[in-house]
Design a protein around this motif. Structure first.
Motif, PDB file in Angstrom:
ATOM      1  N   ARG A   8       0.816  -1.221   0.000  1.00 16.67           N
ATOM      2  CA  ARG A   8       0.000   0.000   0.000  1.00 16.67           C
ATOM      3  C   ARG A   8       0.843   1.261   0.000  1.00 16.67           C
ATOM      4  O   ARG A   8       0.322   2.350  -0.183  1.00 16.67           O
ATOM      5  CB  ARG A   8      -0.965  -0.014   1.171  1.00 16.67           C
ATOM      6  N   TYR A   9       2.138   1.134   0.205  1.00 19.82           N
ATOM      7  CA  TYR A   9       3.023   2.299   0.224  1.00 19.82           C
ATOM      8  C   TYR A   9       3.657   2.560  -1.135  1.00 19.82           C
ATOM      9  O   TYR A   9       3.714   3.691  -1.588  1.00 19.82           O
ATOM     10  CB  TYR A   9       4.106   2.132   1.289  1.00 19.82           C
ATOM     11  N   CYS A  10       4.179   1.505  -1.762  1.00 22.17           N
ATOM     12  CA  CYS A  10       4.926   1.710  -3.010  1.00 22.17           C
ATOM     13  C   CYS A  10       4.359   0.948  -4.195  1.00 22.17           C
ATOM     14  O   CYS A  10       4.831   1.122  -5.318  1.00 22.17           O
ATOM     15  CB  CYS A  10       6.398   1.349  -2.807  1.00 22.17           C
ATOM     16  N   GLY A  11       3.358   0.104  -3.952  1.00 28.12           N
ATOM     17  CA  GLY A  11       2.784  -0.689  -5.037  1.00 28.12           C
ATOM     18  C   GLY A  11       3.585  -1.928  -5.382  1.00 28.12           C
ATOM     19  O   GLY A  11       3.244  -2.648  -6.314  1.00 28.12           O
ATOM     20  N   GLY A  12       4.654  -2.190  -4.621  1.00 21.57           N
ATOM     21  CA  GLY A  12       5.478  -3.369  -4.865  1.00 21.57           C
ATOM     22  C   GLY A  12       4.767  -4.648  -4.468  1.00 21.57           C
ATOM     23  O   GLY A  12       3.691  -4.630  -3.872  1.00 21.57           O
ATOM     24  N   LYS A  59      -2.137  -5.426   9.461  1.00 21.79           N
ATOM     25  CA  LYS A  59      -1.916  -4.863   8.132  1.00 21.79           C
ATOM     26  C   LYS A  59      -0.448  -4.477   7.971  1.00 21.79           C
ATOM     27  O   LYS A  59       0.212  -4.090   8.936  1.00 21.79           O
ATOM     28  CB  LYS A  59      -2.776  -3.609   7.946  1.00 21.79           C
ATOM     29  N   VAL A  60       0.023  -4.549   6.745  1.00 20.40           N
ATOM     30  CA  VAL A  60       1.396  -4.152   6.428  1.00 20.40           C
ATOM     31  C   VAL A  60       1.624  -2.714   6.881  1.00 20.40           C
ATOM     32  O   VAL A  60       0.756  -1.856   6.725  1.00 20.40           O
ATOM     33  CB  VAL A  60       1.640  -4.285   4.906  1.00 20.40           C
ATOM     34  N   ALA A  61       2.800  -2.466   7.447  1.00 20.98           N
ATOM     35  CA  ALA A  61       3.118  -1.132   7.960  1.00 20.98           C
ATOM     36  C   ALA A  61       4.543  -0.740   7.585  1.00 20.98           C
ATOM     37  O   ALA A  61       5.432  -1.581   7.513  1.00 20.98           O
ATOM     38  CB  ALA A  61       2.971  -1.115   9.481  1.00 20.98           C
TER      39      ALA A  61
END
Length: 130
Positions: A8-12, A59-61
């Motif tokens: 959700r941060y970089c689209g990776g 959730k991913v952080a």
């Protein structure tokens, strides 16, 4: 908790990884030997898994949110322990205070503003009990 696949941060791409990739030899000290994490190798966003499983803890952080969640857990854990609650009772109380179901009231899923809300609730209610 849904298994993360896209950061959700970089689209990776987020993949299941050995925590040794992040913590090196520290996995033994951290008690993570044989465990898993979900990791974005592009930006280092991640989330751990429940012990002995590949089920995400939340959730991913990114680094900033992980630090805020850690602070929140320290304050929340001290709060419920000092109020003679079980962890389950504490999360039920938290859900009621925040208008969330017991299933959604978990710090590992919270964003920055929700973490701060938990900290504020614990501090306000600690004063009331004192």
């Amino acid at each position: 908790m849904k298994i993360p696949t896209i950061c959700r941060y970089c689209g990776g791409t987020i993949t299941l990884a050995n925590p040794r990739e992040v913590f090196g030899d520290g996995v033994t000290h951290l008690g993570l030997e044989g465990e898993y994490i979900y990791l974005c190798r592009t930006c280092n966003a991640r989330v751990g898994c429940h012990r002995g499983s590949t089920r995400p803890l939340g959730k991913v952080a990114n680094e900033v949110l992980r630090l805020k969640r850690r602070e929140t857990h320290q304050i929340f854990d001290a709060f419920w322990q000092s109020h003679c609650m079980s962890r389950t009772e504490a999360y039920h109380w938290l859900g009621q205070q925040m208008g969330l179901s017991d299933k959604k009231a978990h710090i590992g899923s919270f964003e920055m503003d929700q973490c701060q809300q938990v900290i504020d609730l614990c501090r306000q209610n600690h004063r009331k009990a004192a």
